[in-house]
Scaffold this motif. Structure first.
Motif, PDB file in Angstrom:
ATOM      1  N   PHE A  41       0.814  -1.246  -0.007  1.00  0.00           N
ATOM      2  CA  PHE A  41      -0.027  -0.024  -0.025  1.00  0.00           C
ATOM      3  C   PHE A  41       0.955   1.196   0.104  1.00  0.00           C
ATOM      4  CE2 PHE A  41      -1.923   3.444   2.704  1.00  0.00           C
ATOM      5  CZ  PHE A  41      -3.184   3.519   2.059  1.00  0.00           C
ATOM      6  N   CYS A  42       1.817   1.304   0.895  1.00  0.00           N
ATOM      7  CA  CYS A  42       2.950   2.460   0.702  1.00  0.00           C
ATOM      8  C   CYS A  42       3.622   2.601  -0.368  1.00  0.00           C
ATOM      9  CB  CYS A  42       3.698   2.016   2.208  1.00  0.00           C
ATOM     10  SG  CYS A  42       4.649   3.515   2.395  1.00  0.00           S
ATOM     11  N   GLU A  43       4.140   1.523  -0.840  1.00  0.00           N
ATOM     12  CA  GLU A  43       4.781   1.836  -2.292  1.00  0.00           C
ATOM     13  C   GLU A  43       3.911   2.149  -3.345  1.00  0.00           C
ATOM     14  OE1 GLU A  43       6.575  -1.958  -3.037  1.00  0.00           O
ATOM     15  OE2 GLU A  43       7.613  -2.028  -1.515  1.00  0.00           O
ATOM     16  N   ALA A  44       2.520   1.725  -3.290  1.00  0.00           N
ATOM     17  CA  ALA A  44       1.577   2.374  -4.563  1.00  0.00           C
ATOM     18  C   ALA A  44       1.302   3.834  -4.141  1.00  0.00           C
ATOM     19  CB  ALA A  44       0.600   1.426  -4.560  1.00  0.00           C
ATOM     20  N   LEU A  45       1.046   4.160  -2.961  1.00  0.00           N
ATOM     21  CA  LEU A  45       0.694   5.409  -2.680  1.00  0.00           C
ATOM     22  C   LEU A  45       1.769   6.423  -2.794  1.00  0.00           C
ATOM     23  CD1 LEU A  45      -1.601   6.828  -1.414  1.00  0.00           C
ATOM     24  CD2 LEU A  45      -1.067   6.684   0.800  1.00  0.00           C
ATOM     25  N   MET A  46       2.955   6.011  -2.627  1.00  0.00           N
ATOM     26  CA  MET A  46       4.428   6.698  -2.921  1.00  0.00           C
ATOM     27  C   MET A  46       4.641   7.114  -4.277  1.00  0.00           C
ATOM     28  SD  MET A  46       5.964   8.134  -0.182  1.00  0.00           S
ATOM     29  CE  MET A  46       7.507   8.578  -0.978  1.00  0.00           C
ATOM     30  N   GLU A  47       4.196   6.373  -5.250  1.00  0.00           N
ATOM     31  CA  GLU A  47       4.453   6.622  -6.706  1.00  0.00           C
ATOM     32  C   GLU A  47       4.017   7.943  -7.214  1.00  0.00           C
ATOM     33  OE1 GLU A  47       2.784   3.231  -8.835  1.00  0.00           O
ATOM     34  OE2 GLU A  47       3.923   1.781  -7.994  1.00  0.00           O
ATOM     35  N   GLY A  48       4.950   8.430  -7.550  1.00  0.00           N
ATOM     36  CA  GLY A  48       4.489  10.086  -8.178  1.00  0.00           C
ATOM     37  C   GLY A  48       4.441  11.086  -7.311  1.00  0.00           C
ATOM     38  N   ASP A  49       4.665  10.831  -6.066  1.00  0.00           N
ATOM     39  CA  ASP A  49       4.487  11.787  -4.998  1.00  0.00           C
ATOM     40  C   ASP A  49       5.809  11.823  -4.082  1.00  0.00           C
ATOM     41  OD1 ASP A  49       4.072  13.622  -3.158  1.00  0.00           O
ATOM     42  OD2 ASP A  49       2.092  13.055  -2.842  1.00  0.00           O
ATOM     43  N   HIS A  50       6.964  12.402  -4.619  1.00  0.00           N
ATOM     44  CA  HIS A  50       8.434  12.318  -3.982  1.00  0.00           C
ATOM     45  C   HIS A  50       8.324  13.276  -2.762  1.00  0.00           C
ATOM     46  CE1 HIS A  50       9.481   9.995  -7.238  1.00  0.00           C
ATOM     47  NE2 HIS A  50       9.061  10.748  -8.237  1.00  0.00           N
ATOM     48  N   HIS A  51       7.170  13.976  -2.594  1.00  0.00           N
ATOM     49  CA  HIS A  51       7.395  14.747  -1.328  1.00  0.00           C
ATOM     50  C   HIS A  51       6.696  14.238  -0.076  1.00  0.00           C
ATOM     51  CE1 HIS A  51       8.670  18.073  -3.748  1.00  0.00           C
ATOM     52  NE2 HIS A  51       7.809  17.938  -4.537  1.00  0.00           N
ATOM     53  N   ALA A  52       6.026  12.971  -0.315  1.00  0.00           N
ATOM     54  CA  ALA A  52       5.342  12.310   0.879  1.00  0.00           C
ATOM     55  C   ALA A  52       6.597  11.793   1.769  1.00  0.00           C
ATOM     56  CB  ALA A  52       4.427  11.221   0.232  1.00  0.00           C
ATOM     57  N   GLU A  53       6.085  11.616   3.006  1.00  0.00           N
ATOM     58  CA  GLU A  53       7.138  11.076   3.894  1.00  0.00           C
ATOM     59  C   GLU A  53       6.598   9.701   4.322  1.00  0.00           C
ATOM     60  OE1 GLU A  53       8.202  12.320   8.559  1.00  0.00           O
ATOM     61  OE2 GLU A  53       7.505  14.001   7.252  1.00  0.00           O
ATOM     62  N   ILE A  54       7.488   8.925   4.671  1.00  0.00           N
ATOM     63  CA  ILE A  54       6.953   7.478   4.804  1.00  0.00           C
ATOM     64  C   ILE A  54       7.619   7.390   6.569  1.00  0.00           C
ATOM     65  CG2 ILE A  54       7.294   5.092   4.816  1.00  0.00           C
ATOM     66  CD1 ILE A  54       8.000   5.786   1.874  1.00  0.00           C
ATOM     67  N   VAL A  55       6.694   6.940   7.384  1.00  0.00           N
ATOM     68  CA  VAL A  55       7.061   6.589   8.942  1.00  0.00           C
ATOM     69  C   VAL A  55       6.871   5.031   8.739  1.00  0.00           C
ATOM     70  CG1 VAL A  55       6.375   6.809  10.989  1.00  0.00           C
ATOM     71  CG2 VAL A  55       6.232   8.724   9.421  1.00  0.00           C
ATOM     72  N   ARG A  56       7.766   4.551   9.212  1.00  0.00           N
ATOM     73  CA  ARG A  56       7.857   3.102   9.160  1.00  0.00           C
ATOM     74  C   ARG A  56       7.626   2.475  10.974  1.00  0.00           C
ATOM     75  NH1 ARG A  56      10.998   3.876   4.558  1.00  0.00           N
ATOM     76  NH2 ARG A  56       9.995   2.713   2.922  1.00  0.00           N
ATOM     77  N   ILE A  57       6.741   1.894  11.113  1.00  0.00           N
ATOM     78  CA  ILE A  57       6.637   1.535  12.401  1.00  0.00           C
ATOM     79  C   ILE A  57       6.725   0.058  12.490  1.00  0.00           C
ATOM     80  CG2 ILE A  57       5.295   3.640  13.167  1.00  0.00           C
ATOM     81  CD1 ILE A  57       2.480   1.749  12.825  1.00  0.00           C
ATOM     82  N   ASP A  58       6.924  -0.497  13.978  1.00  0.00           N
ATOM     83  CA  ASP A  58       6.986  -1.984  13.998  1.00  0.00           C
ATOM     84  C   ASP A  58       5.831  -2.370  15.018  1.00  0.00           C
ATOM     85  OD1 ASP A  58       7.902  -1.190  16.477  1.00  0.00           O
ATOM     86  OD2 ASP A  58       9.897  -1.568  16.092  1.00  0.00           O
ATOM     87  N   ARG A  59       5.607  -3.593  15.240  1.00  0.00           N
ATOM     88  CA  ARG A  59       4.664  -3.889  16.225  1.00  0.00           C
ATOM     89  C   ARG A  59       4.644  -3.013  17.447  1.00  0.00           C
ATOM     90  NH1 ARG A  59       1.494  -7.725  13.557  1.00  0.00           N
ATOM     91  NH2 ARG A  59       2.550  -9.111  12.237  1.00  0.00           N
ATOM     92  N   SER A  60       5.876  -2.647  18.004  1.00  0.00           N
ATOM     93  CA  SER A  60       5.958  -2.006  19.145  1.00  0.00           C
ATOM     94  C   SER A  60       5.429  -0.492  19.005  1.00  0.00           C
ATOM     95  CB  SER A  60       7.208  -1.833  19.692  1.00  0.00           C
ATOM     96  OG  SER A  60       8.281  -1.112  18.997  1.00  0.00           O
ATOM     97  N   LEU A  61       4.935  -0.043  17.902  1.00  0.00           N
ATOM     98  CA  LEU A  61       4.583   1.128  17.478  1.00  0.00           C
ATOM     99  C   LEU A  61       5.675   2.361  17.772  1.00  0.00           C
ATOM    100  CD1 LEU A  61       1.008   1.286  19.187  1.00  0.00           C
ATOM    101  CD2 LEU A  61       1.698   0.407  16.779  1.00  0.00           C
ATOM    102  N   ASN A  62       6.759   1.928  17.655  1.00  0.00           N
ATOM    103  CA  ASN A  62       8.005   3.019  17.620  1.00  0.00           C
ATOM    104  C   ASN A  62       7.746   3.938  16.607  1.00  0.00           C
ATOM    105  OD1 ASN A  62       9.368   2.001  20.058  1.00  0.00           O
ATOM    106  ND2 ASN A  62      10.480   0.606  18.936  1.00  0.00           N
ATOM    107  N   GLY A  63       8.011   5.166  16.890  1.00  0.00           N
ATOM    108  CA  GLY A  63       7.994   6.064  15.786  1.00  0.00           C
ATOM    109  C   GLY A  63       6.593   6.701  15.354  1.00  0.00           C
TER     110      GLY A  63
END
Length: 179
Positions: A41-63
């Motif tokens: 989902f994240c990869e597809a949403l990022m396509e064509g929008d180089h200004h978007a920011e990705i926050v990667r979280i793990d199961r502990s919800l860090n970040g």
């Protein structure tokens, strides 16, 4: 984007190419890294929008909590609970306006979706449904399609061992003057 879009159109899903940037000052995509559907989902949403920011979280919800304090952004995610529930509660308490919420459950070898959109949006997407959903969310946020609640089932798909079996897609806009 065109390779992915062509595959989805071939599967019977209509996709419009739109830009989230026109309506939102900043797009923050929450990716739950341990979940394959969230990454897709994240990869597809990022396509064509180089200004978007990705926050990667793990199961502990860090970040997650640090990023939700950003003053003005549209936060979007396809995550499991409790990440989706916590993000929604915190963003709505800050005055955020929800764009959508969709519930996705895996049962009997298929994903069952209750989302905003047409009933055929995800029913033939099988393993590609997170990509179809990402394009649909772009269209919703851009205002190029009307939304209504629908329920549909994906085609047969194999669930990855790391998938939780229940996911929530969500998008919430928070403006400076609301926080």
């Amino acid at each position: 984007m065109f390779g992915s879009a062509a595959g989805l159109v071939g599967a019977g899903i209509t996709i419009r190419s739109t830009s989230v940037k026109a309506r939102t000052p900043k797009l923050v995509i929450i990716e739950e890294s341990s979940i394959p559907e969230s990454r897709q989902f994240c990869e597809a949403l990022m396509e064509g929008d180089h200004h978007a920011e990705i926050v990667r979280i793990d199961r502990s919800l860090n970040g997650l909590l640090d990023q939700l304090s950003d003053s003005s952004a549209c936060f979007v995610g396809l995550t499991s609970d409790p990440a989706a529930m916590i993000a929604s509660q915190l963003l709505l308490e800050r005055g955020g306006q929800p764009h959508l919420e969709g519930k996705h459950h895996y049962t009997q070898g298929r994903w069952m979706h209750q989302t905003n959109g047409t009933s055929s949006l995800l029913e033939r997407a099988s393993n590609g449904w997170p990509t179809a959903l990402a394009y649909h969310i772009r269209d919703l946020m851009d205002g190029s399609i009307n939304d209504h609640t629908a329920e549909c089932r994906s085609g047969a798909c194999n669930l990855a061992a790391s998938s939780p079996g229940a996911l929530v897609s969500w998008a919430i806009q928070v403006e400076d003057h609301l926080s």
